[in-house]
Design a protein around this motif. Structure first.
Motif, PDB file in Angstrom:
ATOM      1  N   VAL B  73     -28.573  36.556  89.841  1.00 20.07           N
ATOM      2  CA  VAL B  73     -29.090  35.194  89.173  1.00 20.07           C
ATOM      3  C   VAL B  73     -28.188  33.945  89.383  1.00 20.07           C
ATOM      4  N   LYS B  74     -27.431  34.066  90.443  1.00 24.87           N
ATOM      5  CA  LYS B  74     -26.679  32.879  90.753  1.00 24.87           C
ATOM      6  C   LYS B  74     -26.603  33.143  92.355  1.00 24.87           C
ATOM      7  N   SER B  75     -26.835  32.122  93.359  1.00 29.11           N
ATOM      8  CA  SER B  75     -26.299  31.844  94.606  1.00 29.11           C
ATOM      9  C   SER B  75     -25.513  30.779  94.667  1.00 29.11           C
ATOM     10  N   THR B  76     -24.352  30.751  95.772  1.00 31.40           N
ATOM     11  CA  THR B  76     -23.932  29.479  96.131  1.00 31.40           C
ATOM     12  C   THR B  76     -23.900  29.485  97.531  1.00 31.40           C
ATOM     13  N   CYS B  77     -24.525  28.437  98.286  1.00 34.26           N
ATOM     14  CA  CYS B  77     -24.816  28.436  99.678  1.00 34.26           C
ATOM     15  C   CYS B  77     -24.003  27.369 100.347  1.00 34.26           C
ATOM     16  N   LEU B  78     -23.037  27.737 101.129  1.00 36.51           N
ATOM     17  CA  LEU B  78     -22.271  26.923 101.694  1.00 36.51           C
ATOM     18  C   LEU B  78     -22.616  26.744 103.284  1.00 36.51           C
ATOM     19  N   LEU B  79     -22.661  25.489 103.481  1.00 39.46           N
ATOM     20  CA  LEU B  79     -23.264  25.092 104.887  1.00 39.46           C
ATOM     21  C   LEU B  79     -22.102  24.445 105.658  1.00 39.46           C
ATOM     22  N   THR B  80     -22.255  24.319 106.807  1.00 39.17           N
ATOM     23  CA  THR B  80     -21.265  23.599 107.488  1.00 39.17           C
ATOM     24  C   THR B  80     -22.191  22.315 107.783  1.00 39.17           C
ATOM     25  N   ASP B  81     -23.517  22.050 107.681  1.00 42.97           N
ATOM     26  CA  ASP B  81     -24.260  20.734 107.957  1.00 42.97           C
ATOM     27  C   ASP B  81     -25.273  20.731 107.254  1.00 42.97           C
ATOM     28  N   MET B  82     -25.566  19.716 106.646  1.00 40.16           N
ATOM     29  CA  MET B  82     -26.887  19.433 105.525  1.00 40.16           C
ATOM     30  C   MET B  82     -28.019  19.858 106.365  1.00 40.16           C
TER      31      MET B  82
END
Lengths: 149, 125
Positions: B73-82
């Protein structure tokens, strides 16, 4: 013949195992716009009594463009967008239990708070807030939320 | 009340946390980074390979807990660079063809073990 019987037995067992897999929970997609090509997420998902709202940035749905102005204007548009999704799902701001507030600069904390508190006037939700390296499309603030009723 | 989920098909935790915890029909999956559970190391390649490994790790944990991608139902995507946003979206979207989870995505200053991506997941059934 024995092999065939084994095969039939295996197919029956495999078939009955498959039926034991629980059916997926009913997710309702909440969206204010139709064309979501290239955006692999739902604006909000409701499951049971809980509504998960995607991180909102300060795009005005009427124009598809970022609102003019700085952190105050962007925070206001983000919360207007969250309010619209809540409304579409039959929820209100008072149902929000948790927010995450992501800012492009921690200097925005105070002006973000002053606009945020215009929306959450009593019994505000739990929250965490922090500065990140960068937000999508160069946004100054992104807020996601969970609401329960 | 809470149940700890543990599988050798996803990387072992790199710190004092569980791979996932289930409580009352909700599964909280720890942020997954692109570690190959067979080597214990970050996979070779760029954002596409890293996102694929992260999704494989999430799949293994979902399966161990008796859930599937349809339950997410929910994800949080953490990137080091957009700059990696579009490529991440391409791989991520292939795992969620319909009824996609709600999501937040943003770039952070740094991720554990020098990963380019970390994805946190909540599933409900």
């Amino acid at each position: 013949m024995k092999k065939v019987l084994y095969l039939i037995f295996f197919i029956i067992v495999a078939g009955s195992c498959k039926e034991k897999v629980p059916s997926p929970v009913q997710k309702e997609v909440i969206s204010l716009d139709g064309n979501r090509a290239g955006r692999p997420y739902s604006p909000a998902i409701r499951v049971d009594n809980t509504l998960y709202i995607s991180g909102q940035i300060a795009i005005d749905p009427a124009t598809g463009e970022f609102v003019e102005g700085g952190i105050e204007e962007q925070t206001r548009q983000v919360l207007v967008n969250i309010s619209a999704l809540l409304d579409k799902a039959g929820y209100s701001l008072s149902d929000v239990v948790k927010c995450n507030v992501l800012m492009a600069d921690i200097e925005y904390y105070s002006p973000m708070n002053s606009v945020y508190s215009e929306f959450f006037t009593v019994d505000p939700p739990a929250r965490k807030a922090f500065a990140v390296k960068d937000l999508p499309m160069g946004a100054l603030v992104e807020i996601d939320a969970i609401a329960i009723k | 009340m809470k149940k700890i989920i543990k599988t050798g098909k996803a990387p072992a935790a790199v710190g004092p946390y569980s791979q996932a915890v289930e409580a009352n029909g909700t599964l909280y999956i720890a942020g997954q980074i692109p570690v190959d559970p067979s080597t214990g190391k970050i996979v070779d390649g760029g954002i596409i390979e890293q996102t694929q490994q992260v999704m494989k790790n999430i799949a293994a944990i979902l399966e161990e807990a008796g859930y599937s991608f349809e339950n997410v139902v929910k994800s949080t995507c953490l990137l080091t660079d957009m700059a990696n946003f579009a490529d991440m979206n391409g791989v991520y979207g292939s795992y969620y063809p319909e009824n996609q989870p709600a999501r937040a995505a943003f770039a952070v200053k740094g991720l554990p073990l020098g990963a380019m991506i970390e994805i946190e997941t909540i599933a409900v059934k």
